[in-house]
Design an enzyme around this catalytic site. Structure first.
Site, PDB file in Angstrom:
ATOM      1  N   GLU A  19      16.762 -18.399  11.108  1.00 22.27           N
ATOM      2  CA  GLU A  19      15.761 -17.518  10.495  1.00 22.27           C
ATOM      3  C   GLU A  19      16.040 -16.054  10.829  1.00 22.27           C
ATOM      4  O   GLU A  19      15.798 -15.159  10.010  1.00 22.27           O
ATOM      5  CB  GLU A  19      14.355 -17.894  10.991  1.00 22.27           C
ATOM      6  N   GLU A  79      40.302 -12.664  24.849  1.00 21.25           N
ATOM      7  CA  GLU A  79      38.962 -13.001  25.333  1.00 21.25           C
ATOM      8  C   GLU A  79      38.959 -14.201  26.268  1.00 21.25           C
ATOM      9  O   GLU A  79      38.024 -14.384  27.043  1.00 21.25           O
ATOM     10  CB  GLU A  79      38.008 -13.256  24.172  1.00 21.25           C
ATOM     11  N   CYS A 129      42.365  -9.047  17.120  1.00 18.81           N
ATOM     12  CA  CYS A 129      41.349  -8.014  16.893  1.00 18.81           C
ATOM     13  C   CYS A 129      40.366  -7.990  18.052  1.00 18.81           C
ATOM     14  O   CYS A 129      40.221  -8.962  18.779  1.00 18.81           O
ATOM     15  CB  CYS A 129      40.600  -8.261  15.581  1.00 18.81           C
ATOM     16  N   GLU A 172      43.950  -4.786  15.287  1.00 20.74           N
ATOM     17  CA  GLU A 172      42.810  -3.916  14.991  1.00 20.74           C
ATOM     18  C   GLU A 172      43.018  -2.562  15.660  1.00 20.74           C
ATOM     19  O   GLU A 172      43.344  -2.481  16.832  1.00 20.74           O
ATOM     20  CB  GLU A 172      41.528  -4.585  15.508  1.00 20.74           C
ATOM     21  N   HIS A 179      34.649  -4.298   8.990  1.00 18.96           N
ATOM     22  CA  HIS A 179      33.304  -4.754   9.336  1.00 18.96           C
ATOM     23  C   HIS A 179      32.220  -3.800   8.854  1.00 18.96           C
ATOM     24  O   HIS A 179      31.040  -4.076   9.014  1.00 18.96           O
ATOM     25  CB  HIS A 179      33.196  -4.976  10.846  1.00 18.96           C
TER      26      HIS A 179
END
Length: 762
Positions: A18, A609, A647, A669, A698
């Site tokens: 939602e 990461e 990226c 990137e 983006h």
């Protein structure tokens, strides 16, 4: 002995996403600001209510956000770049910082430590007036109190982590700016304390990787804050790793409690506690349930941990909590009834993890006999999944055992390969390409949904995919790109797509987690041994190549990214799972090559990461991560060009690893990070093919040719034109067609201008 249950943060997105839908409706002007704020409040309070009903005593308040909690902190402290000064309303400024606008580039976005969540990087500018612009945590604390009667635990990002994550200042300025943060934090904490907040959680995840000098610097800031707010009950929260190296100093910080990660930092934190103990006057918040994975806890192991701690520490006050915010896990597993019983039973999403905290609390306060039935159930579940046939495949074990040293390297060195590839591919100087995906329009998503729901046949769906592919092959030809892609219209997600076609994976229906902003991902579940089944990308790639004389790239997601963007089994080392994925991809790459595909891109955007937070642990990770990529890509001919893409990484940490991947071309990137990698290349050399992204995909804005040309110009100061490629920052899946085509036209024109200049200067 006082023992409480606590949560560090709850998923924001809502059980049916939602939150995401409300955000996107507001951005597209389908709802007004009043409706947006009303709906967000309903979602926010519902999350508090769920935690209350589950029996959590210390419920986090302020972890909810409209986009990102770091951005919330930046806005709250006045870290608002001057380029957004024309915006007047809170939401206009806030979302312009997050997403950019027609005339203004967004703030940089990057990974939140070693997770797949992205935060907006705070920007410091000279002359910035640091002050408490908005005490948002106080408003939300009072809201929960008034609306639900919940005396919650405000959660704020600590000053040291916040400033370490920010950019725009010199190292010499850091200490001065840090001191300037004391006053707004004092005001923030004073107002929360005055309003009745019993515990205030101050997140300092950066503490897992600080030097001794930095820890001392941080301590001085906390002493300055404590001096002004002596009675506030501050819980200093660390996570994602241990604080072993600086534990002795951290336990002397002037705070009421300290939260430690006993999942991802268990060994280090236990070692530190056994050596230095824990102060009797502080509460120990024990992160004992994994906040980053989806497996049921081993309750016996957790209870043993508490037995050990109770023997070794002086305090009698404990908090039972997850290892980190549950932001990184899906909300509830109850809808996943399509899964096999052995897998379903082994899962624990956010709501189930809250239930586990309550079980542990019960065992600690009432004795293990109070949860004897649950303990037996948990033991049976763990035994069933461990002994499952899907986790014990002999063929996978045999393939791993058979690996030889030569399986991890290309036959010829890069320079010789690249010469052969230039002859085979006949590409111009500064070749142009894209990263892989093109817009997933409403029509694309709707058609896929109809196919999955059985409304249209396989044949109808395949015809539609072919039509989209041909349309975008023609667009690319008209734009003038040199190396084309098929567009990936058949793919929902760059990891999910492959997981659906490999053995050892399973998929949830509603296992969504937030990646950045409103973008949610549904990570695959790697629960068994991974193995190749059938070709995964051959049909679409070969079809695209049949439509054009130009080179079409095969597009795969790399083993380390598939690993890092999945929920991974926790019974064997991650390295072993990565090698299994690499062997499966190796088979696919060989099939692409034998089908006539001469350029194959294996994306590894998540390589960085996955790195541990502590530098001492980097080498071990990088070694097996690089080996995984090499295992997947090294069996092709020298004439076949291997590309990779990354990226949103701190590339300066992994330049050597990038080099070791031995990819013929890497695209990186550059534009959103404002050219940081270009700066990195000023201090090192990169002697292989490289494309530095010339525009940020983006943001909805279409950059001009001149903007892109400037990045090309800067890049060619540090890159050899012979090896340089021109491409966007990332895939174009989330952009609209009317944004993509002009942007790519500008990019191709920038490339042509750069070629002309190089020829003139030759």
């Amino acid at each position: 002995m006082a023992i409480q249950t606590s949560n560090l943060g709850y998923p924001r997105i809502g059980l049916q996403r939602e939150w995401k839908k409300t955000l996107e409706a507001f951005w597209s002007n389908k709802i007004d600001e009043e409706q947006f704020l009303t709906t967000m409040k309903e979602i926010r309070l519902q999350h508090v209510k769920v935690q209350q009903e589950k029996g959590i005593e210390l419920i986090p308040i302020g972890d909810f956000t409209y986009y990102d909690h770091v951005l919330d902190t930046a806005y709250m402290l006045g870290f608002i770049p001057s380029r957004f000064s024309e915006f007047t309303s809170y939401l206009d400024v806030y979302f312009a910082m997050a997403r950019g606008s027609k005339d203004h580039v967004a703030s940089e976005m990057t990974k939140w430590f070693n997770t797949n969540y992205h935060y907006i990087v705070p920007e410091y500018e000279e002359g910035l007036q640091i002050s408490l612009k908005d005490n948002r945590p106080l408003r939300l604390y009072e809201e929960a109190k008034q609306e639900l009667g919940v005396d919650g635990k405000p959660v704020i990002l600590g000053p040291y982590t916040f400033l370490k994550l920010a950019k725009g200042y010199t190292q010499e300025q850091f200490a001065t700016i840090l001191k300037q943060l004391v006053a707004p934090y004092v005001q923030l904490l004073s107002e929360l304390h005055a309003a009745g907040a019993q515990v205030i959680q101050v997140d300092e995840p950066i503490f897992a990787s600080l030097t001794k000098e930095e820890v001392q610097q941080a301590k001085e800031i906390y002493e300055a804050i404590r001096k002004e707010v002596p009675n506030a009950n501050l819980l200093l929260q660390t996570y994602f790793d241990s604080v072993e190296e600086n534990y002795e100093e951290i336990i002397t910080f002037p705070v009421s409690g300290i939260g430690l990660d006993f999942v991802h930092g268990k060994e280090g934190n236990l070692h530190a506690i056994s050596k230095y103990g824990f102060p009797a006057d502080k509460t120990l918040a024990v992160g004992c349930i994994d906040g980053r994975n989806i497996w049921r806890a081993d309750l016996d192991e957790v209870l043993t941990l508490f037995t050990t701690l109770q023997k070794q520490v002086q305090t009698k006050d404990f908090i039972v909590q997850p290892s980190c915010s549950l932001l990184h896990t899906p909300i509830d597993k109850t809808e996943e009834t399509h899964l096999s019983t052995e897998l379903f039973d082994a899962l624990a999403f956010a709501n189930q993890k809250l239930e586990e905290l309550v079980l542990i609390h019960s065992a600690l306060t009432k004795g293990t006999e109070s949860i004897s039935n649950e303990l037996e159930t948990y033991r049976n579940v763990h035994h069933t999944i461990r002994s499952s046939a899907v986790r014990n495949r002999e063929d996978v074990k045999a393939a791993r055992t058979a690996l030889k040293e030569e399986d991890f390297s290309r036959p010829l060195p890069f320079e010789k390969r690249y010469e052969l590839q230039q002859v085979a591919l006949e590409l111009p100087l500064l070749p142009t390409t894209t990263i892989g995906s093109f817009p997933q329009t409403t029509e694309v998503r709707q058609t896929r949904k109809e196919w999955r729901n059985g409304v249209i046949s396989n044949e109808q769906y395949e015809k539609f995919i072919e039509k989209e592919t041909e349309k975008w092959i023609r667009y690319q030809e008209e734009i003038g790109l040199d190396v084309l892609v098929h567009g990936e219209f058949e793919r929902t997600d760059m990891v999910e797509y492959f997981g659906e076609r490999l053995a050892g994976f399973s998929f949830t229906k509603n296992g969504w987690v937030q990646s950045y902003g409103s973008r949610c991902v549904k990570p695959p579940v790697i629960y068994g041994d991974v193995a190749f089944i059938n070709g995964m990308t051959i049909k679409e790639t070969v079809y695209a190549q049949s439509l054009t004389e130009k080179v079409v790239k095969g597009m795969l997601t790399g083993p380390v990214t598939i690993l890092n963007w999945s929920f991974v089994r926790n019974d064997i080392p991650r390295k072993e799972v990565s090698y299994q994925i690499a062997l499966a991809l190796r088979h696919e790459i060989e099939l692409l090559e034998s089908s006539g595909i001469r350029v194959i891109q294996v994306d590894e955007p998540a390589l960085r990461e996955g790195m541990p937070l502590k530098e001492k642990d980097w080498d071990a990770y990088i070694t097996w991560a690089v080996q995984s990529f090499l295992l997947a890509t090294s069996s092709v001919a020298n004439e076949t060009q291997i590309h990779t893409h990354m990226c949103y990484s701190n590339f300066e940490d992994i330049v050597d690893a990038i080099r070791a991947l031995d990819a013929d071309v890497i695209s990186i990137e550059t534009s959103r990070s404002h050219g940081e990698f270009i700066d990195t290349l000023k201090h090192t050399t990169y002697e292989k093919g490289i494309g530095l992204g010339v525009y940020d995909i983006h943001s909805p804005r279409v950059p001009s040719k001149d903007e892109m040309y400037k990045i090309v110009e800067q890049s060619l100061e540090v890159c050899d034109p012979k090896y340089f490629w021109i491409n966007p920052d990332c895939g174009l899946k989330t952009r609209r067609t009317e944004e993509v085509i002009p942007a790519l036209e500008h990019m191709v024109q920038a490339a042509k201008d750069a070629r002309s200049l190089l020829k003139t200067n030759a």
